[in-house]
Design a protein around this motif. Structure first.
Motif, mmCIF file in Angstrom:
data_model
loop_
_atom_site.group_PDB
_atom_site.id
_atom_site.type_symbol
_atom_site.label_atom_id
_atom_site.label_comp_id
_atom_site.label_asym_id
_atom_site.label_seq_id
_atom_site.Cartn_x
_atom_site.Cartn_y
_atom_site.Cartn_z
ATOM 1 N N ASP A 245 0.833 -1.194 0.000
ATOM 2 C CA ASP A 245 0.000 0.000 0.000
ATOM 3 C C ASP A 245 0.871 1.249 0.000
ATOM 4 N N LEU A 246 0.339 2.315 -0.573
ATOM 5 C CA LEU A 246 1.025 3.605 -0.544
ATOM 6 C C LEU A 246 -0.003 4.715 -0.513
ATOM 7 N N LEU A 247 0.460 5.897 -0.172
ATOM 8 C CA LEU A 247 -0.391 7.070 -0.114
ATOM 9 C C LEU A 247 -0.481 7.712 -1.493
ATOM 10 N N ASP A 248 -1.673 8.172 -1.880
ATOM 11 C CA ASP A 248 -1.769 9.019 -3.067
ATOM 12 C C ASP A 248 -1.063 10.326 -2.704
ATOM 13 N N PRO A 249 0.084 10.641 -3.351
ATOM 14 C CA PRO A 249 0.896 11.776 -2.901
ATOM 15 C C PRO A 249 0.269 13.142 -3.126
ATOM 16 N N ARG A 250 -0.847 13.200 -3.852
ATOM 17 C CA ARG A 250 -1.521 14.484 -4.036
ATOM 18 C C ARG A 250 -2.154 14.987 -2.743
ATOM 19 N N GLN A 251 -2.102 14.180 -1.693
ATOM 20 C CA GLN A 251 -2.604 14.590 -0.382
ATOM 21 C C GLN A 251 -1.536 15.295 0.457
ATOM 22 N N LEU A 252 -0.372 15.554 -0.177
ATOM 23 C CA LEU A 252 0.755 16.162 0.530
ATOM 24 C C LEU A 252 1.000 17.592 0.061
ATOM 25 N N ARG A 253 1.613 18.367 0.937
ATOM 26 C CA ARG A 253 2.122 19.683 0.568
ATOM 27 C C ARG A 253 3.564 19.540 0.087
ATOM 28 N N ALA A 254 4.139 20.636 -0.392
ATOM 29 C CA ALA A 254 5.533 20.611 -0.869
ATOM 30 C C ALA A 254 6.514 20.315 0.256
ATOM 31 N N THR A 255 6.090 20.495 1.503
ATOM 32 C CA THR A 255 6.918 20.161 2.671
ATOM 33 C C THR A 255 6.862 18.675 3.009
ATOM 34 N N LEU A 256 5.978 17.938 2.319
ATOM 35 C CA LEU A 256 5.651 16.521 2.555
ATOM 36 C C LEU A 256 4.810 16.320 3.808
ATOM 37 N N GLU A 257 4.246 17.407 4.331
ATOM 38 C CA GLU A 257 3.234 17.310 5.383
ATOM 39 C C GLU A 257 1.893 17.030 4.724
ATOM 40 N N THR A 258 1.062 16.235 5.370
ATOM 41 C CA THR A 258 -0.252 15.944 4.798
ATOM 42 C C THR A 258 -1.158 17.161 4.909
ATOM 43 N N LYS A 259 -2.034 17.313 3.904
ATOM 44 C CA LYS A 259 -3.008 18.395 3.941
ATOM 45 C C LYS A 259 -4.089 18.106 4.974
ATOM 46 N N LYS A 260 -4.319 16.835 5.218
ATOM 47 C CA LYS A 260 -5.400 16.417 6.113
ATOM 48 C C LYS A 260 -5.060 16.617 7.592
ATOM 49 N N MET A 261 -3.783 16.409 7.946
ATOM 50 C CA MET A 261 -3.423 16.390 9.360
ATOM 51 C C MET A 261 -2.094 17.109 9.594
ATOM 52 N N LYS A 262 -2.116 18.150 10.372
ATOM 53 C CA LYS A 262 -0.915 18.916 10.668
ATOM 54 C C LYS A 262 0.039 18.091 11.525
ATOM 55 N N GLY A 263 1.327 18.184 11.204
ATOM 56 C CA GLY A 263 2.331 17.470 11.993
ATOM 57 C C GLY A 263 2.626 16.068 11.507
ATOM 58 N N LEU A 264 1.912 15.606 10.466
ATOM 59 C CA LEU A 264 2.133 14.267 9.923
ATOM 60 C C LEU A 264 2.766 14.384 8.540
ATOM 61 N N TYR A 265 3.907 13.716 8.367
ATOM 62 C CA TYR A 265 4.671 13.772 7.123
ATOM 63 C C TYR A 265 4.857 12.355 6.574
ATOM 64 N N PHE A 266 4.908 12.252 5.253
ATOM 65 C CA PHE A 266 5.189 10.982 4.589
ATOM 66 C C PHE A 266 6.441 11.148 3.728
ATOM 67 N N ALA A 267 7.262 10.099 3.677
ATOM 68 C CA ALA A 267 8.489 10.185 2.872
ATOM 69 C C ALA A 267 8.877 8.816 2.332
ATOM 70 N N GLY A 268 9.345 8.795 1.087
ATOM 71 C CA GLY A 268 9.898 7.570 0.511
ATOM 72 C C GLY A 268 8.938 6.813 -0.367
ATOM 73 N N GLN A 269 9.118 5.508 -0.412
ATOM 74 C CA GLN A 269 8.358 4.660 -1.321
ATOM 75 C C GLN A 269 6.865 4.704 -1.037
ATOM 76 N N VAL A 270 6.493 5.051 0.168
ATOM 77 C CA VAL A 270 5.085 5.162 0.532
ATOM 78 C C VAL A 270 4.406 6.293 -0.236
ATOM 79 N N ASN A 271 5.197 7.194 -0.833
ATOM 80 C CA ASN A 271 4.642 8.277 -1.648
ATOM 81 C C ASN A 271 4.607 7.944 -3.128
ATOM 82 N N GLY A 272 4.909 6.689 -3.470
ATOM 83 C CA GLY A 272 4.778 6.269 -4.860
ATOM 84 C C GLY A 272 6.065 6.220 -5.645
ATOM 85 N N THR A 273 7.201 6.433 -4.991
ATOM 86 C CA THR A 273 8.477 6.401 -5.712
ATOM 87 C C THR A 273 9.115 5.019 -5.630
ATOM 88 N N THR A 274 10.166 4.829 -6.421
ATOM 89 C CA THR A 274 10.946 3.603 -6.349
ATOM 90 C C THR A 274 12.414 4.000 -6.380
#
Length: 600
Positions: free
Chosen positions: A344-373
């Motif tokens: 599973d991975l996150l649809d990265p369009r839910q992130l800001r340019a800082t990699l913080e989620t738009k939905k929840m302040k203080g939560l960041y995603f990084a790496g393959q979970v954002n759809g990269t390899t």
């Protein structure tokens, strides 16, 4: 239960997690790096190589921001190539084979002894939410780690499932469990999740390979390295070898399609376009008589080789049969079979340019979970997430990189504005300003920024200033010194614009003899392409006007005239922060952008 607390908790000890945790710690935050297994920090799970086209630029950028991956690759390097040397400097990229054990040991030492960074074994099962804001993570067994920010970098472990033939089993990597409850928790919290697939090759014992039948690919004699800290590589430089599949190989593979999880519906996730399995290659290129296989050493003793090009999730008996039809591998002994992994991975369009989620302040995603390899893409995201989580905790301004500033900026912008329907891999072709984003100038582009935000050490910054001073001094010499030529006395800069190499001018420019070759390459590129770079800078200034126009977070796109229903839906889903971000969303036309600007 012994609960703990820190400023930032990072979940996942892969390349994204390592860079995120160490960056935040360098900036003065207390950090807990949570991993399932301390012995697998920064593990090279697939190909034992760092760098490549577009990827090497990211490694240099991470190093310019004080990161670890470049130094680790240099320390563990056992084979080095500069790719595209026959082409222009914008697309030249370094690539190193690394000893996976030395690489892991270096990473472990960096993390384990890092001030402000605690390494902890455990499994995160859910996010800890307090009054609607992220407040830490809940672990298996009931323990809570309270924090002011959380960075999730779980790699392929979210609901990971491994496949070798028709045998499927839960796992994020061979021999390690999947993270199922955390995946469920993210869905419960309303995050849009996707499912991708990747895989790896079998590993072959070196003593079972007949290298006399194979074409040798030697290493470059003098590796340039990835890090500004690296003076030289002490490891023995080993060759790689090239072989090919053949029709017999292909027949065996096709005969196993009825036992392939890819073609029996067991694997549903989208695979990697630019690193396909051997099964994919035969389906997509049915007329190809053969496919190239690179035999790459995994360690400095050459005990195990990675057969790059034959990633597979076929059953073990079929893997063994088809591998032994390949030239040089007739007696191959397999130390570990290949497998596919779906996750599973996150649809990265839910992130800001800082990699913080738009939905929840203080939560960041990084790496393959954002759809990269790729390790490099993960490291680039990790350092940005770490810097921004620390900046938020410390009350500093957000740290973002634009497309004209870094390949990292290109990658993040692509992900958060366009999303990705398949595992995202960086290439030089993705960067429209690649002439300005070369390997050789990463420190000039980024180290000053990194030092100002606190993630670059004084040692690195002083080294950068020394290199910058040498560049400025060399440029001045080239501009001022007149040299005899067929058309009379001209400046050295003029000769370089006409195709001369600085090395060819050292007999009349002895002051430059002691300067490193990397400086020469950078100067030559800057001088030769000065006109193009000036033109690109003008384009960037125009775009800055767009970038500076912010779109309020609560904008009702239904109130903007002239937008189609499709464009309104895409804008409402992506929630771009600026007009520039809106312009990069697929389907948002230039006319729509103009309407948004008029409305604002």
């Amino acid at each position: 239960m012994n609960n703990s607390s820190c400023d930032i908790v990072v979940v996942g000890g892969g390349h994204a997690g390592i860079e995120a945790a160490s960056a935040a710690a360098r900036m003065g935050c207390s950090v807990i790096l949570l991993t399932m297994n301390k012995n697998n920090l920064g593990a090279i799970s697939c190909n034992p190589a760092v760098g490549g086209l577009g990827k090497a630029q990211i490694v240099k950028e991470v190093d310019a921001l004080g990161g670890i991956i470049g130094r680790a690759a240099d320390y563990a390097c056992i084979h080095f190539k500069t790719l595209n040397m026959s082409r222009g400097p914008a697309v030249r990229s370094s690539r190193a084979q690394v000893d996976r054990n030395l690489f892991r040991d270096f990473i472990t030492r960096q993390v384990d002894g890092h001030e402000g960074l605690e390494l902890k074994e455990g499994v995160a099962e859910s996010l800890y939410i307090d009054r609607g804001r992220i407040a830490g993570v809940l672990l298996k067994g009931g323990e809570t780690i309270k924090s002011r920010a959380v960075i999730l970098s779980p790699g392929t472990f979210l609901r990971g499932r491994l496949f070798t033939g028709l045998q499927g089993r839960d796992g994020g990597r061979d021999g390690e469990p999947a993270s199922c409850k955390l995946a469920e928790n993210l869905k419960e919290l309303g995050f849009d999740m996707m499912r991708f697939k990747t895989g790896t090759c079998a590993r072959i014992e070196g003593k079972s390979i007949d290298f006399s039948l194979l074409k040798e690919q030697p290493s470059d004699d003098y590796p340039r390295g990835f890090s500004i800290f690296t003076e030289k590589t002490d490891n023995p430089l080993l060759p790689c070898f090239i072989t090919h599949t053949n029709e017999k190989t292909h027949n065996i593979i096709r005969g196993g399609f009825d036992r392939s999880p890819l073609y029996t519906g067991m694997i549903e996730g989208t695979g990697v376009r630019y690193c396909p399995s051997i099964e994919d290659k035969l389906v997509k290129f049915p007329d190809a008589a053969r496919h190239q296989v690179f035999l790459e050493p995994e360690t400095s003793d050459g005990e195990i080789y990675y057969p790059n090009g034959i990633s597979t999730s076929l059953p073990e008996d079929i893997q063994e049969s088809f591998i032994r039809t390949i030239k040089g591998l007739e007696s191959a002994k397999i130390s570990r079979f290949g497998y596919g992994v779906e996750y599973d991975l996150l649809d990265p369009r839910q992130l800001r340019a800082t990699l913080e989620t738009k939905k929840m302040k203080g939560l960041y995603f990084a790496g393959q979970v954002n759809g990269t390899t790729g390790y490099e893409e993960a490291a680039g995201q990790g350092i940005i997430a770490g810097i921004n989580a620390a900046s938020a905790v410390l009350g500093k301004e957000p740290f973002t990189l634009d497309r004209h500033e870094a390949y990292i900026g290109v990658m993040i912008d692509d992900l958060i504005t366009k999303g990705t329907g398949e595992p995202y891999r960086m290439f030089t072709a993705r960067a429209e300003y690649r002439l300005m984003l070369r390997e050789d100038n990463a420190y000039l582009r980024l180290t000053e920024k990194g030092f100002k935000c606190g993630c670059v050490s004084k040692d690195l910054y002083d080294m950068f200033l020394s290199v910058k001073e040498s560049l400025e001094k060399a440029r001045q010499i080239l501009e001022e010194r007149k040299i005899d030529s067929d058309s009379g006395k001209v400046s050295a800069v003029t000769l370089i614009r006409d195709g001369a190499k600085i090395e060819e001018l050292l007999n009349v420019l002895p002051e430059l003899k002691d300067m490193p070759q990397d400086i020469f390459l950078q100067l030559e590129a800057d001088i030769k392409y000065e006109g193009y770079i000036r033109r690109q800078n003008k384009e960037i200034m125009k775009l800055k006007d767009l970038k500076g126009m912010k779109i309020p977070s609560g904008t009702d796109y239904a109130r903007i005239g002239g937008l189609s229903t499709e464009v309104r839906e895409k804008l409402a889903e992506a929630r771009p922060g600026t007009v520039l971000e809106a312009s990069r969303i697929p389907g948002v036309t230039p006319a729509s952008v103009m309407n948004i600007m008029v409305y604002l």
